[in-house]
Motif scaffolding. Sequence first.
Motif, PDB file in Angstrom:
ATOM      1  N   GLN A 102     -14.612 -25.127 -33.817  1.00 32.39           N
ATOM      2  CA  GLN A 102     -16.151 -25.567 -34.093  1.00 32.39           C
ATOM      3  C   GLN A 102     -16.206 -25.708 -35.435  1.00 32.39           C
ATOM      4  OE1 GLN A 102     -18.185 -22.143 -31.765  1.00 32.39           O
ATOM      5  NE2 GLN A 102     -16.115 -21.788 -30.975  1.00 32.39           N
ATOM      6  N   LYS A 103     -15.514 -25.293 -36.151  1.00 37.42           N
ATOM      7  CA  LYS A 103     -15.617 -25.373 -37.768  1.00 37.42           C
ATOM      8  C   LYS A 103     -14.774 -26.833 -38.104  1.00 37.42           C
ATOM      9  CE  LYS A 103     -17.932 -21.849 -39.213  1.00 37.42           C
ATOM     10  NZ  LYS A 103     -18.961 -21.915 -40.056  1.00 37.42           N
ATOM     11  N   ASP A 104     -13.685 -27.205 -37.749  1.00 35.60           N
ATOM     12  CA  ASP A 104     -12.906 -28.246 -38.164  1.00 35.60           C
ATOM     13  C   ASP A 104     -12.165 -28.847 -37.037  1.00 35.60           C
ATOM     14  OD1 ASP A 104     -11.125 -29.898 -39.655  1.00 35.60           O
ATOM     15  OD2 ASP A 104     -10.742 -28.834 -41.338  1.00 35.60           O
ATOM     16  N   PRO A 105     -12.805 -29.645 -36.370  1.00 33.22           N
ATOM     17  CA  PRO A 105     -12.209 -30.195 -35.012  1.00 33.22           C
ATOM     18  C   PRO A 105     -10.867 -31.266 -35.264  1.00 33.22           C
ATOM     19  CG  PRO A 105     -14.277 -31.204 -35.546  1.00 33.22           C
ATOM     20  CD  PRO A 105     -14.249 -29.925 -36.328  1.00 33.22           C
ATOM     21  N   LEU A 106     -11.113 -31.922 -36.372  1.00 29.64           N
ATOM     22  CA  LEU A 106      -9.936 -32.940 -37.059  1.00 29.64           C
ATOM     23  C   LEU A 106      -8.893 -32.049 -37.124  1.00 29.64           C
ATOM     24  CD1 LEU A 106     -11.618 -35.492 -39.032  1.00 29.64           C
ATOM     25  CD2 LEU A 106     -11.084 -35.479 -36.655  1.00 29.64           C
ATOM     26  N   LEU A 107      -8.835 -30.887 -37.840  1.00 29.20           N
ATOM     27  CA  LEU A 107      -7.480 -30.109 -38.009  1.00 29.20           C
ATOM     28  C   LEU A 107      -7.002 -29.392 -36.909  1.00 29.20           C
ATOM     29  CD1 LEU A 107      -5.697 -28.854 -40.265  1.00 29.20           C
ATOM     30  CD2 LEU A 107      -7.427 -26.755 -40.484  1.00 29.20           C
ATOM     31  N   THR A 108      -7.933 -28.913 -36.011  1.00 33.92           N
ATOM     32  CA  THR A 108      -7.480 -28.519 -34.659  1.00 33.92           C
ATOM     33  C   THR A 108      -6.773 -29.606 -33.980  1.00 33.92           C
ATOM     34  OG1 THR A 108      -9.547 -27.124 -34.873  1.00 33.92           O
ATOM     35  CG2 THR A 108      -8.566 -27.243 -32.686  1.00 33.92           C
ATOM     36  N   LEU A 109      -7.326 -30.598 -34.033  1.00 36.60           N
ATOM     37  CA  LEU A 109      -6.786 -31.982 -33.183  1.00 36.60           C
ATOM     38  C   LEU A 109      -5.229 -32.090 -33.847  1.00 36.60           C
ATOM     39  CD1 LEU A 109      -6.529 -34.178 -31.146  1.00 36.60           C
ATOM     40  CD2 LEU A 109      -7.771 -35.538 -33.006  1.00 36.60           C
ATOM     41  N   GLY A 110      -5.113 -32.139 -35.147  1.00 37.33           N
ATOM     42  CA  GLY A 110      -3.799 -32.523 -35.744  1.00 37.33           C
ATOM     43  C   GLY A 110      -2.922 -31.382 -35.535  1.00 37.33           C
ATOM     44  N   LEU A 111      -3.064 -30.108 -35.654  1.00 39.92           N
ATOM     45  CA  LEU A 111      -2.427 -29.196 -35.309  1.00 39.92           C
ATOM     46  C   LEU A 111      -1.950 -28.969 -33.954  1.00 39.92           C
ATOM     47  CD1 LEU A 111      -0.469 -26.593 -36.235  1.00 39.92           C
ATOM     48  CD2 LEU A 111      -2.889 -25.260 -36.109  1.00 39.92           C
ATOM     49  N   SER A 112      -3.022 -29.231 -32.917  1.00 37.02           N
ATOM     50  CA  SER A 112      -2.634 -29.171 -31.343  1.00 37.02           C
ATOM     51  C   SER A 112      -1.521 -30.220 -30.994  1.00 37.02           C
ATOM     52  CB  SER A 112      -3.700 -29.372 -30.689  1.00 37.02           C
ATOM     53  OG  SER A 112      -4.789 -28.503 -30.977  1.00 37.02           O
ATOM     54  N   ILE A 113      -1.708 -31.651 -31.562  1.00 33.66           N
ATOM     55  CA  ILE A 113      -0.852 -32.461 -31.388  1.00 33.66           C
ATOM     56  C   ILE A 113       0.750 -32.293 -31.764  1.00 33.66           C
ATOM     57  CG2 ILE A 113      -0.195 -35.079 -31.927  1.00 33.66           C
ATOM     58  CD1 ILE A 113      -3.138 -35.739 -32.038  1.00 33.66           C
ATOM     59  N   SER A 114       0.752 -31.629 -33.045  1.00 36.81           N
ATOM     60  CA  SER A 114       2.088 -31.224 -33.595  1.00 36.81           C
ATOM     61  C   SER A 114       2.583 -30.224 -32.620  1.00 36.81           C
ATOM     62  CB  SER A 114       2.029 -30.585 -34.955  1.00 36.81           C
ATOM     63  OG  SER A 114       1.377 -31.859 -35.944  1.00 36.81           O
ATOM     64  N   LEU A 115       1.931 -29.081 -32.337  1.00 34.85           N
ATOM     65  CA  LEU A 115       2.437 -27.910 -31.624  1.00 34.85           C
ATOM     66  C   LEU A 115       2.812 -28.586 -30.167  1.00 34.85           C
ATOM     67  CD1 LEU A 115       0.173 -25.130 -32.531  1.00 34.85           C
ATOM     68  CD2 LEU A 115       2.521 -25.692 -33.089  1.00 34.85           C
ATOM     69  N   LEU A 116       1.909 -29.153 -29.555  1.00 33.22           N
ATOM     70  CA  LEU A 116       2.286 -29.960 -28.289  1.00 33.22           C
ATOM     71  C   LEU A 116       3.422 -30.630 -28.181  1.00 33.22           C
ATOM     72  CD1 LEU A 116      -1.258 -30.714 -27.062  1.00 33.22           C
ATOM     73  CD2 LEU A 116       0.165 -28.720 -26.145  1.00 33.22           C
ATOM     74  N   SER A 117       3.579 -31.570 -29.335  1.00 37.90           N
ATOM     75  CA  SER A 117       4.847 -32.204 -29.365  1.00 37.90           C
ATOM     76  C   SER A 117       6.147 -31.360 -29.520  1.00 37.90           C
ATOM     77  CB  SER A 117       4.822 -33.262 -30.676  1.00 37.90           C
ATOM     78  OG  SER A 117       6.038 -34.250 -30.525  1.00 37.90           O
TER      79      SER A 117
END
Length: 521
Positions: free
Chosen positions: A371-386
């Motif tokens: 809710q505060k930083d969606p782009l950082l959340t997206l980047g970290l999520s992609i890295s962790l899912l990979s």
Amino acid sequence: MDFATLAAQLNAGTILPEGIVTITLLAVLVIDLILGRASSRWTPSVAIAGLLASVVALCYQWDLANPVSFLGSFNSDALSIVFRAIIALSAAVTILVSITYVYQTGSSLAEFIAILMTATLGGMFLSGADELVTIFISLETLSISSYLMTGYMKRDSRSNEAALKYLLIGASSSAVFLYGISLLYGLSGGKTQLSEIAAGIAQNQGGQSLGLLIALVFAIAGIAFKISAVPFHQWTPDVYEGSPTPVVAFLSVGSKAAGFALAIRLLVTAFPLVTEEWKFVFTALAILSMILGNVVALTQSSMKRMLAYSSIAQAGFVMIGAIAGTDAGYSSMVFYLLIYLFMNLGGFACIILFSLRTGTDQISEYAGLYQKDPLLTLGLSISLLSLGGIPPLAGFFGKLYLFWAGWKAGLYGLVLLGLITSVISIYYYLRVIKMMVVKEPQEMSESVKNYPEIRWTLPGMRSLQFGLVITVVATTLAGILSNPLFSLANSSVTKTAMLQKNLAAKVPAISAIVPTNQPGS
């Protein structure tokens, strides 16, 4: 011997990439000496340009007719080229994401870059080292530089503690490894080149011996320390937690890649008489690493400690390729390390950005980050899912190739264990993503509630975000472009195997003992 003959035997052009890194390292120090604090504006650009230039020079060496140089002590074959490129690229990305971090600590950026590039130089030489003295000097160059970077935050007690633990355990592992290769030297009749060691042991020992098995165990202990394999992993969680985060990012990729390059070259080339034995030991290490790394990661509350145990588990996955002992196995190792470069550094870039803004790396503090930083959340999520191996990201194809190579080699139990522990890893990666995305506004952590705006005036903040974008995009595209990347990895192995066949044809003693379907020197 005339000068032309000496120059031909030295074949110094093969180390042009390392020469570029050395010149860049000296340039960074000179710029710092002349400009002082103002050098921080120029040294990152100079260092990154030098590292990228070394990668370009490596590309031009892909089809060298004679990759052996310095009287057989260094080999610039295709396999070493890929590993050296991985190490150089990991250093370049590390510099991108470290500028703001080092600035915030008040330390000298030029000195940090110089030490990092020294470690890079050691790792690159280690990836192509084909002789015992060269191997040990390169290994120590990488190790000592890593100790210095780990304790770079001199006023931070956790950094000092991490550096001391790393130094003590690392010095012990270096002594064990040195004793192992000294036994090799004696058993082979005073040979230091790896191919000559194999032939010398075959002639002097006539087969397996107790001394050779002891040398094997000691050498594997040194390698296992470098790749963070259980039970030689004790340093990893504490060092990852206490070290500066950019240093951890480099250790998790560059240092690990150099360790695997050493493992392939040393074990395949110098220990062909005990191939089944070293594969058995590696199987035990892989089983322990996958189980302990993934299970203990479930209980961690710190992001850096979680990724430390994750890296231990990842080492177990990569070892499946080495145990398979086939071209497909080695190709899958190279491919996985290529993509691991981006997905792991992407995760650490996100952690650096979050910790700079909140001062913490606790998993619970990521609550409500979306809710505060969606782009950082997206980047970290992609890295962790990979990292967890979720399709269609790069990590999925990396594990697919590794497990398929292991299955074709008959490693059914090891592959099934890898699949089970991969499922376990998905849980602790998803736990972080759930913490960031699912939490309601009233469940936000205090760090996220007080989440500050990005201060673009801070030096290196743009570079940090640029590094984050590069790694996340590369992680995503590597899944789509997995076939070309795997073809590159496979080509590096087959080209090296062809060189091995040519060497075996010239030296009958080697031809009798070295399998021609494995990469070597």
